[in-house]
Write a protein that holds these residues in place. Structure first.
Motif, mmCIF file in Angstrom:
data_model
loop_
_atom_site.group_PDB
_atom_site.id
_atom_site.type_symbol
_atom_site.label_atom_id
_atom_site.label_comp_id
_atom_site.label_asym_id
_atom_site.label_seq_id
_atom_site.Cartn_x
_atom_site.Cartn_y
_atom_site.Cartn_z
ATOM 1 N N LYS A 267 0.966 -1.015 0.152
ATOM 2 C CA LYS A 267 0.092 -0.275 0.088
ATOM 3 C C LYS A 267 0.788 1.549 -0.261
ATOM 4 N N ILE A 268 1.813 0.870 0.347
ATOM 5 C CA ILE A 268 3.157 2.661 0.711
ATOM 6 C C ILE A 268 4.019 2.393 -0.933
ATOM 7 N N ALA A 269 4.249 1.348 -1.755
ATOM 8 C CA ALA A 269 4.882 1.849 -2.968
ATOM 9 C C ALA A 269 4.270 2.280 -3.349
ATOM 10 N N PRO A 270 3.432 2.790 -3.977
ATOM 11 C CA PRO A 270 2.820 3.974 -4.884
ATOM 12 C C PRO A 270 2.073 4.877 -4.472
ATOM 13 N N ILE A 271 2.291 5.152 -3.646
ATOM 14 C CA ILE A 271 2.108 6.419 -2.155
ATOM 15 C C ILE A 271 4.350 7.265 -2.609
ATOM 16 N N ILE A 272 5.044 6.181 -2.365
ATOM 17 C CA ILE A 272 7.132 6.508 -2.754
ATOM 18 C C ILE A 272 6.697 6.801 -3.695
ATOM 19 N N LYS A 273 6.523 6.257 -5.183
ATOM 20 C CA LYS A 273 5.997 6.061 -6.366
ATOM 21 C C LYS A 273 6.132 7.902 -6.739
ATOM 22 N N ALA A 274 4.685 8.163 -6.371
ATOM 23 C CA ALA A 274 4.331 9.740 -6.204
ATOM 24 C C ALA A 274 5.249 10.369 -5.930
ATOM 25 N N LEU A 275 4.971 10.283 -4.577
ATOM 26 C CA LEU A 275 5.901 11.314 -3.554
ATOM 27 C C LEU A 275 7.449 11.439 -4.428
ATOM 28 N N GLY A 276 8.487 10.919 -5.381
ATOM 29 C CA GLY A 276 9.410 10.681 -5.775
ATOM 30 C C GLY A 276 8.872 11.689 -7.489
ATOM 31 N N GLN A 277 8.112 11.038 -7.963
ATOM 32 C CA GLN A 277 7.671 12.441 -9.154
ATOM 33 C C GLN A 277 7.368 12.840 -8.288
ATOM 34 N N HIS A 278 6.501 13.433 -7.517
ATOM 35 C CA HIS A 278 6.143 15.331 -6.984
ATOM 36 C C HIS A 278 7.257 15.960 -7.069
ATOM 37 N N ILE B 142 -4.395 -2.067 -5.225
ATOM 38 C CA ILE B 142 -4.926 -2.217 -6.529
ATOM 39 C C ILE B 142 -3.437 -1.806 -7.551
ATOM 40 N N ASP B 143 -2.763 -0.427 -7.250
ATOM 41 C CA ASP B 143 -1.826 0.502 -7.561
ATOM 42 C C ASP B 143 -0.774 -0.885 -8.380
ATOM 43 N N THR B 144 -0.139 -1.020 -6.547
ATOM 44 C CA THR B 144 0.766 -1.963 -6.956
ATOM 45 C C THR B 144 0.600 -3.013 -7.936
ATOM 46 N N LEU B 145 -0.609 -3.678 -7.795
ATOM 47 C CA LEU B 145 -0.823 -4.636 -8.841
ATOM 48 C C LEU B 145 -0.811 -4.073 -9.943
ATOM 49 N N LEU B 146 -1.178 -3.494 -10.524
ATOM 50 C CA LEU B 146 -1.393 -3.053 -11.967
ATOM 51 C C LEU B 146 -0.122 -2.866 -12.365
ATOM 52 N N ALA B 147 1.170 -2.334 -11.315
ATOM 53 C CA ALA B 147 2.006 -2.039 -12.294
ATOM 54 C C ALA B 147 3.139 -2.956 -12.083
ATOM 55 N N ASN B 148 2.868 -3.921 -11.197
ATOM 56 C CA ASN B 148 3.729 -5.246 -11.255
ATOM 57 C C ASN B 148 2.987 -6.632 -11.924
ATOM 58 N N GLY C 267 -8.533 -10.915 3.728
ATOM 59 C CA GLY C 267 -9.852 -9.404 2.678
ATOM 60 C C GLY C 267 -8.949 -8.760 1.669
ATOM 61 N N GLY C 268 -7.972 -8.465 1.648
ATOM 62 C CA GLY C 268 -6.777 -7.865 0.650
ATOM 63 C C GLY C 268 -6.831 -8.597 -0.286
ATOM 64 N N ILE C 269 -6.366 -10.077 -0.209
ATOM 65 C CA ILE C 269 -6.360 -10.965 -1.569
ATOM 66 C C ILE C 269 -8.223 -10.787 -2.609
ATOM 67 N N THR C 270 -9.536 -10.601 -1.616
ATOM 68 C CA THR C 270 -10.069 -10.854 -2.390
ATOM 69 C C THR C 270 -10.019 -9.231 -3.368
ATOM 70 N N GLU C 271 -9.703 -8.562 -3.287
ATOM 71 C CA GLU C 271 -9.460 -7.290 -3.973
ATOM 72 C C GLU C 271 -8.375 -7.710 -5.261
ATOM 73 N N GLU C 272 -7.359 -8.329 -5.182
ATOM 74 C CA GLU C 272 -6.260 -8.769 -6.131
ATOM 75 C C GLU C 272 -7.277 -10.057 -6.866
ATOM 76 N N ASP D 23 -14.704 1.429 -8.975
ATOM 77 C CA ASP D 23 -14.415 2.334 -9.404
ATOM 78 C C ASP D 23 -12.937 3.457 -8.901
ATOM 79 N N LEU D 24 -11.842 3.790 -9.775
ATOM 80 C CA LEU D 24 -11.529 4.356 -9.483
ATOM 81 C C LEU D 24 -9.724 3.509 -9.010
ATOM 82 N N TRP D 25 -10.542 1.582 -8.883
ATOM 83 C CA TRP D 25 -9.156 0.982 -9.100
ATOM 84 C C TRP D 25 -8.561 1.041 -10.195
#
Length: 365
Positions: A16-27, A178-184, A285-290, A345-347
């Motif tokens: 869950k933190i990986a996409p936030i860290i990546k977005a902060l790098g771009q920021h 889901i950001d992390t899943l789609l990116a990988n 719970g998380g696996i049901t999202e993936e 929506d928004l995933w």
């Protein structure tokens, strides 16, 4: 510059933190003023539960490791709070950003708020209604003292509004996991035992079970495993074993031969298994999202879920904890009658960017 703390401590957090860290790098590359300090609480401290995820997901080494270690719920909570409080007293940040619903989430939110440092909660507002789950207590306490709420669905937002949270503090941003899943997706790879077990796409099942109602009682767990072995019609069943589950397994004789118990898998390998499975049987719970995003049938062995969108929109079905519920569900699966579902929506892989943009605006002078 404005420094925020990003808190992670357990395996579910890292995705869950990986996409936030990546977005902060771009920021930062774009001239933005936000900077971050990555705080690892040490709640999960072995390589299988922590280190592999940092390596595979490109998460940098933590700036701080609180090294809280194991212990009872209270001992672990106290250790994290004491050590995070000391960090904030020595070097305060402008925001404590916590994710998910593990002990680290609650403990750091409390420590920050008592020092008048605002708290933002990623994945806020999800509720199972089951106070027997430690995660539910963590969610409720964290959300009770959160300033800004980042939600994954309209259901989560509605839960917050029912408790009196105003609309201007709720931000529907989507799902960072889901950001992390789609990116990988293109980097997923089979585990070493793929060829050894002669696994083929849609020719095996994945099982993950760790909740007390399913695995703490020897008789109940044995009945569930036998139901899985019978219902899956001899197809291989891959079961990455959580540490708490392994203890109970040792007391069960004569396990079904089609069930293969393996070590907890790194991110790429586990999601490769999930993506190509005929179905997943889980109490996570998380696996049901993936599985919802990957279109994989999912059967949840719980009486409730904090992620109703995976049932209402996705590929997940809530079966309860009675092993007898498995056979009819598996019969429908083998008959080709499982629902197809759709992605909420928004995933869409852009949640990290939306969070960073919102935090930048909220913390602007």
């Amino acid at each position: 510059m404005t420094t925020i703390d990003i808190v992670a401590g357990a395996r579910p957090n890292f995705m869950k933190i990986a996409p936030i860290i990546k977005a902060l790098g771009q920021h930062k590359a774009n001239g933005g003023k936000l900077r971050y300090r990555l705080v690892h609480t040490g709640q999960h401290y072995d390589a299988r539960m922590s280190g592999d995820f940092f390596t595979q997901l490109g998460i940098p080494e933590p700036d701080i490791n609180l090294e809280s270690g194991s212990g009872t719920q209270a001992e672990q909570t106290a250790a994290i709070m004491v050590r995070y409080e000391k960090l904030l007293l020595d070097a305060p940040s402008k925001l404590c950003l916590v994710v998910g619903d593990v002990t680290s989430t609650m403990a750091c939110a409390i420590a920050a708020q008592k020092l008048k440092i605002p708290v933002a909660h990623v994945e806020a507002g999800i509720r199972s209604g089951d106070w027997g789950m430690p995660e539910e207590i963590n969610r409720m306490v964290t959300d009770a003292i959160t300033n800004w709420f980042f939600t994954t669905s309209s259901w989560a937002g509605d839960n917050l509004k029912r408790t009196g949270v105003s609309d201007d503090r709720i931000f529907f941003v989507g799902n960072t996991m889901i950001d992390t899943l789609l990116a990988n997706l293109e980097r997923l790879r089979p585990p070493p035992f793929w060829d050894e077990l002669k696994l083929e796409p849609s020719g095996y099942f994945v099982v993950t079970l760790h909740r007390p109602a399913n695995v703490d009682g020897v008789a109940a767990f044995e009945n569930l495993l036998r139901a899985i072995g019978e219902g899956t019609r001899g197809l291989p069943v891959i079961f990455p074993v959580h540490p708490r589950t392994a203890k109970t397994l040792q007391a069960i004789p004569g396990l079904p031969p089609s069930i293969h118990f393996v070590e907890p898998q790194p991110y790429f390998e586990f999601n490769y298994l999930t993506r190509h499975a005929k179905a997943v049987i889980t109490d996570s719970g998380g696996i049901t999202e993936e599985t919802t995003v990957m279109g994989v049938p999912c059967m949840t062995m719980r009486d409730n879920t904090e992620r109703p969108e995976t049932v209402e929109l996705g590929t997940n079905e809530l079966l309860g904890t009675n092993p007898a519920a498995l056979q009819p569900a598996l019969n429908r699966l083998f008959a080709g009658q499982w629902k197809s579902g759709r992605i909420p929506d928004l995933w869409d892989g852009k949640t990290g960017e939306r969070i960073v943009s919102t935090v930048d605006r909220l913390l602007a002078p």
